[in-house]
Design an enzyme around this catalytic site. Structure first.
Site, short mmCIF file in Angstrom:
data_model
loop_
_atom_site.label_atom_id
_atom_site.label_comp_id
_atom_site.label_asym_id
_atom_site.label_seq_id
_atom_site.Cartn_x
_atom_site.Cartn_y
_atom_site.Cartn_z
N LYS A 261 -6.53 4.71 7.53
CA LYS A 261 -5.26 5.31 7.39
C LYS A 261 -4.12 4.00 7.67
O LYS A 261 -4.43 2.88 8.03
CB LYS A 261 -4.88 6.29 8.56
CG LYS A 261 -4.91 5.55 9.80
CD LYS A 261 -4.74 6.91 10.91
CE LYS A 261 -5.07 6.23 12.26
NZ LYS A 261 -5.10 7.23 13.26
N GLY A 262 -2.86 4.20 6.86
CA GLY A 262 -1.82 3.24 7.16
C GLY A 262 -1.24 3.10 8.78
O GLY A 262 -1.41 4.30 9.58
N ASP B 152 -5.68 -6.97 4.58
CA ASP B 152 -5.24 -5.69 4.45
C ASP B 152 -5.12 -5.04 5.94
O ASP B 152 -6.36 -4.91 6.33
CB ASP B 152 -5.69 -4.73 3.56
CG ASP B 152 -5.60 -3.54 3.30
OD1 ASP B 152 -4.37 -3.11 3.76
OD2 ASP B 152 -6.09 -2.94 2.66
N SER C 17 0.92 -1.11 0.06
CA SER C 17 -0.14 0.04 -0.14
C SER C 17 0.83 1.28 -0.05
O SER C 17 1.81 1.26 0.90
CB SER C 17 -0.66 -0.03 1.14
OG SER C 17 -1.29 1.26 1.32
N ASP D 12 -5.07 2.69 -2.42
CA ASP D 12 -5.90 2.82 -1.31
C ASP D 12 -6.70 4.31 -1.69
O ASP D 12 -6.22 5.33 -1.45
CB ASP D 12 -5.42 2.86 0.07
CG ASP D 12 -5.01 1.68 0.45
OD1 ASP D 12 -5.86 0.80 0.46
OD2 ASP D 12 -3.92 1.46 0.87
N HIS E 96 -1.09 -2.05 -4.33
CA HIS E 96 -2.29 -1.89 -3.89
C HIS E 96 -2.63 -0.33 -3.81
O HIS E 96 -1.88 0.18 -3.02
CB HIS E 96 -2.33 -2.60 -2.51
CG HIS E 96 -3.70 -2.37 -1.78
ND1 HIS E 96 -4.66 -3.27 -2.07
CD2 HIS E 96 -3.91 -1.68 -0.89
CE1 HIS E 96 -5.88 -2.86 -1.00
NE2 HIS E 96 -5.28 -1.86 -0.55
N GLY F 240 -2.03 -3.48 8.85
CA GLY F 240 -1.22 -4.05 10.08
C GLY F 240 -0.28 -5.21 10.00
O GLY F 240 0.10 -5.74 10.94
#
Ligand code: DX5
Ligand code: ZN
Length: 226
Positions: free
Chosen positions: A145-146, A181, A6, A33, A31, A183
């Protein structure tokens, strides 16, 4: 298990170089987002079709690109992402009224179709049209969020979907891919591989200030071999 980055934790001013670095490290799937400032709880905006089109032009036709649509109106706008050059459009079950209709429209246009569910959404809603899907994605964080912490309670859903997909494949059906998807890092990649995941999205575990992408990818793939 395949790893796809991501790009949310990338420096967008250096996005091209970061993607090149990922491809040089052996990545073959990107990927993307997409958040529209409305659907995700924190109202984030990320990017849209224009950026995805630039990424497609940069990487050429060989790299597989999916877009994960965290948006309110996927049913009306998914075609913009297909036209921008993605191979697979993944829409949220929670955000789409008539999913089977969406899948057939996507397939008619020649793009692959994926369905994603949030950590607390049961899999029952997917099962009636699982055989039509090219990919099912189980979120292991709340989208937005990442860099969030992995939610291990999704294990039961992942394992049930694995069983259902295996049954489908054994009976000559579609080879639906199973993706996770949120963590995923080198300390839990082997865990989700053991649950039967085909493709894991990794954001902050790959693209961060601690180490180059190649090193981060190597520590994940090494963890899978132990
Ligand atoms: C969350 C996104 C994910 C996420 C992945 O809304 O869909 O793709 O950014 O990033 P990490 O791996 O940092 O959780
Ligand atoms: Zn995502």
């Amino acid at each position: 298990m395949e790893i796809t980055p991501s790009i949310l934790t990338a420096d967008f001013c250096r996005l091209g170089e970061t993607i090149d670095e990922a491809l040089d490290a052996g990545i073959g799937w990107l990927h993307m987002d997409v958040m529209d400032g409305n659907w995700v709880v924190n109202r984030t905006i990320t990017f849209g079709p224009a950026l995805i089109k630039s990424v497609r032009e940069r990487v050429g036709p060989e790299v597989f690109i999916d877009c994960h649509l965290m948006i309110t109106n996927a049913e009306e706008t998914w075609e913009q992402y297909a036209n921008a050059g993605v191979d697979l459009v993944i829409a949220h079950l929670e955000a789409v009224e008539d999913f089977p209709k969406l899948i057939s429209e996507m397939h008619e246009s020649g793009v692959k179709s994926g369905c994603v569910i949030n950590p607390d959404t049961p899999i029952d809603g997917i099962l009636p049209f699982l055989s039509e899907l090219d990919l099912v994605l189980v979120m292991s964080v709340v989208p937005g969020k990442g860099g969030q912490s992995f939610i291990p309670q999704v294990e039961g859903k992942v394992r049930s979907l694995r069983e259902a997909i295996d049954f489908q494949i054994e009976n000559g059906g579609r080879e639906t891919k199973l993706m996770i998807d949120g963590g995923i890092k080198d300390h839990n990649a082997a865990l989700v591989a053991g649950w039967g995941i085909d493709v894991a999205v990794v954001g902050s575990g790959l693209i961060n200030n601690q180490a180059p992408i190649g090193e981060n990818l190597a520590s994940i793939t090494n963890s899978l071999e132990i």
